[in-house]
Design a protein around this motif. Sequence first.
Motif, PDB file in Angstrom:
ATOM      1  N   UNK A   1      11.650  -0.753   6.556  1.00 22.89           N
ATOM      2  CA  UNK A   1      11.772  -0.701   5.101  1.00 22.89           C
ATOM      3  C   UNK A   1      10.438  -0.370   4.444  1.00 22.89           C
ATOM      4  N   UNK A   2       9.363  -1.024   4.888  1.00 23.15           N
ATOM      5  CA  UNK A   2       8.076  -0.922   4.201  1.00 23.15           C
ATOM      6  C   UNK A   2       7.176   0.202   4.703  1.00 23.15           C
ATOM      7  N   UNK A   3       7.358   0.616   5.939  1.00 23.67           N
ATOM      8  CA  UNK A   3       6.540   1.695   6.535  1.00 23.67           C
ATOM      9  C   UNK A   3       5.048   1.354   6.558  1.00 23.67           C
ATOM     10  N   UNK A   4       4.731   0.067   6.647  1.00 27.50           N
ATOM     11  CA  UNK A   4       3.348  -0.386   6.661  1.00 27.50           C
ATOM     12  C   UNK A   4       3.267  -1.639   7.527  1.00 27.50           C
ATOM     13  N   UNK A   5       2.381  -1.625   8.511  1.00 28.02           N
ATOM     14  CA  UNK A   5       2.304  -2.717   9.475  1.00 28.02           C
ATOM     15  C   UNK A   5       1.950  -4.047   8.815  1.00 28.02           C
ATOM     16  N   UNK A   6       0.909  -4.054   7.985  1.00 27.51           N
ATOM     17  CA  UNK A   6       0.453  -5.306   7.377  1.00 27.51           C
ATOM     18  C   UNK A   6       1.497  -5.894   6.427  1.00 27.51           C
ATOM     19  N   UNK A   7       2.100  -5.052   5.615  1.00 27.47           N
ATOM     20  CA  UNK A   7       3.141  -5.525   4.711  1.00 27.47           C
ATOM     21  C   UNK A   7       4.364  -6.009   5.485  1.00 27.47           C
ATOM     22  N   UNK A   8       4.680  -5.334   6.587  1.00 29.76           N
ATOM     23  CA  UNK A   8       5.827  -5.736   7.406  1.00 29.76           C
ATOM     24  C   UNK A   8       5.606  -7.109   8.033  1.00 29.76           C
ATOM     25  N   UNK A   9       4.391  -7.370   8.465  1.00 29.82           N
ATOM     26  CA  UNK A   9       4.078  -8.684   9.028  1.00 29.82           C
ATOM     27  C   UNK A   9       4.244  -9.765   7.970  1.00 29.82           C
ATOM     28  N   UNK A  10       3.732  -9.511   6.783  1.00 26.67           N
ATOM     29  CA  UNK A  10       3.859 -10.474   5.690  1.00 26.67           C
ATOM     30  C   UNK A  10       5.326 -10.701   5.322  1.00 26.67           C
ATOM     31  N   UNK A  11       6.097  -9.627   5.211  1.00 21.74           N
ATOM     32  CA  UNK A  11       7.516  -9.746   4.866  1.00 21.74           C
ATOM     33  C   UNK A  11       8.285 -10.490   5.952  1.00 21.74           C
ATOM     34  N   UNK A  12       7.960 -10.222   7.207  1.00 16.69           N
ATOM     35  CA  UNK A  12       8.632 -10.908   8.312  1.00 16.69           C
ATOM     36  C   UNK A  12       8.336 -12.406   8.280  1.00 16.69           C
ATOM     37  N   UNK A  13       7.092 -12.757   8.021  1.00 15.86           N
ATOM     38  CA  UNK A  13       6.735 -14.175   7.927  1.00 15.86           C
ATOM     39  C   UNK A  13       7.476 -14.856   6.788  1.00 15.86           C
ATOM     40  N   UNK A  14       7.505 -14.212   5.633  1.00 11.86           N
ATOM     41  CA  UNK A  14       8.207 -14.786   4.489  1.00 11.86           C
ATOM     42  C   UNK A  14       9.701 -14.910   4.763  1.00 11.86           C
ATOM     43  N   UNK A  15      10.264 -13.910   5.420  1.00 14.76           N
ATOM     44  CA  UNK A  15      11.697 -13.944   5.732  1.00 14.76           C
ATOM     45  C   UNK A  15      12.018 -15.073   6.710  1.00 14.76           C
TER      46      UNK A  15
END
Length: 62
Positions: free
Chosen positions: A9-23
């Motif tokens: 969805x985000x196409x960005x590693x750092x943002x994806x890590x943050x989103x995964x943690x929040x999820x």
Amino acid sequence: MVYRTAHYVLKNKDDAILAAQQALIEIYKTIHFYKETENFTMWIQRKVTTSCMEICKPIKFT
């Protein structure tokens, strides 16, 4: 699966890590609301997508 969906969805590693943690935190907090009639994978992906959308929200300056 959580990170992979967030990265798609985000196409960005750092943002994806943050989103995964929040999820994952949100899933942990709300697992008791899960209904067995729902597809578990789709329920998780909906939580991940919601976390991604919160990260993508534009910041409003007043």
